[in-house]
Design a protein around this motif. Structure first.
Motif, PDB file in Angstrom:
ATOM      1  N   ARG A  77       0.735  -1.124   0.054  1.00  0.00           N
ATOM      2  CA  ARG A  77       0.106  -0.090  -0.114  1.00  0.00           C
ATOM      3  C   ARG A  77       0.858   1.379  -0.126  1.00  0.00           C
ATOM      4  O   ARG A  77       1.909   1.392   0.681  1.00  0.00           O
ATOM      5  CB  ARG A  77      -0.763   0.160   1.276  1.00  0.00           C
ATOM      6  N   ILE A  78       0.619   2.235  -0.858  1.00  0.00           N
ATOM      7  CA  ILE A  78       1.117   3.518  -0.955  1.00  0.00           C
ATOM      8  C   ILE A  78       0.137   4.600  -0.704  1.00  0.00           C
ATOM      9  O   ILE A  78      -1.044   4.441  -1.572  1.00  0.00           O
ATOM     10  CB  ILE A  78       2.109   3.777  -1.919  1.00  0.00           C
ATOM     11  N   HIS A  79       0.432   5.383  -0.028  1.00  0.00           N
ATOM     12  CA  HIS A  79      -0.634   6.763   0.003  1.00  0.00           C
ATOM     13  C   HIS A  79       0.140   7.879   0.035  1.00  0.00           C
ATOM     14  O   HIS A  79       1.076   8.382   0.854  1.00  0.00           O
ATOM     15  CB  HIS A  79      -1.148   6.534   1.452  1.00  0.00           C
ATOM     16  N   PHE A  80       0.130   8.732  -1.145  1.00  0.00           N
ATOM     17  CA  PHE A  80       0.809  10.176  -1.359  1.00  0.00           C
ATOM     18  C   PHE A  80      -0.237  11.218  -0.941  1.00  0.00           C
ATOM     19  O   PHE A  80      -1.206  11.115  -1.278  1.00  0.00           O
ATOM     20  CB  PHE A  80       1.067  10.274  -2.639  1.00  0.00           C
ATOM     21  N   ASP A  81       0.154  12.309   0.092  1.00  0.00           N
ATOM     22  CA  ASP A  81      -0.757  13.250   0.305  1.00  0.00           C
ATOM     23  C   ASP A  81       0.269  14.382   0.219  1.00  0.00           C
ATOM     24  O   ASP A  81       0.981  14.557   0.951  1.00  0.00           O
ATOM     25  CB  ASP A  81      -1.271  13.115   1.678  1.00  0.00           C
TER      26      ASP A  81
END
Length: 186
Positions: A77-81
């Motif tokens: 999982r990867i989450h860019f914000d």
């Protein structure tokens, strides 16, 4: 890197999940030279064969992400914000190439103030990095995009490529763009 070496020791219980938070503020104050190298990740996954990694990146520049993302990370999982920086198509392309076996969740958020100028990951190329991500990452079950341009025909391609395996496809309405030919047909 030192933490990865310690966790890779066979005396430790194998890890199943590792969550990493990468923030632009921490990168400003610490060098990325101490990040685990690919051989550190290889050693860690030898002892923890079921290890899956979740990375959450806040306002991290694409150049820094390219230094952090090593091929042997079992990235699930990867989450860019971001508020100030934008993820590049090159980073999305690298993720789709390196983590095609494990990636299940990809979240891309850009909290821009000017909603009329969302960044376009396709960079005027024929291949959209999000479509390539959906094509290569066969386990992808969640794709969320907010604050980036997603062309309507590419959104349809993503949905068709992943089919019912894609449980969540979330795109902000303002992010969806239509080319002039599509608008004439609608």
């Amino acid at each position: 890197a030192e933490m990865a070496r310690v966790l890779a020791d066979s005396n430790h219980v194998p890890l199943h999940r590792l969550s990493l938070l990468v923030h632009s503020v921490s990168i400003m104050h610490k060098s990325l030279d101490n990040m685990p190298k690919d051989e550190n990740w290889q050693a860690l996954t030898r002892n923890s064969t079921n290890l899956r990694v979740y990375i959450m990146a806040f306002d991290v520049k694409s150049d820094d992400m390219l230094r952090i993302l090593k091929p042997s990370i079992p990235l699930e999982r990867i989450h860019f914000d971001s508020y100030a920086t934008c993820v590049s198509g090159a980073v999305v392309d690298l993720i789709s190439r390196q983590y095609d076996k494990f990636l299940t969740h990809f979240i891309l958020m850009n909290d821009v103030i000017d909603m009329s100028a969302f960044p376009d990951l396709s960079d005027n190329r024929n291949e959209d990095p999000l479509v390539l991500l959906a094509w290569r990452c066969t386990r992808l079950s969640l794709l969320a995009v907010h604050g980036y341009t997603v062309w309507a025909h590419n959104l349809i391609a993503i949905a068709r490529l992943r089919g019912s395996d894609l449980k969540v496809l979330e795109v902000t309405e303002e992010s969806i763009e239509f080319d002039q030919g599509e608008l004439a047909d609608q």
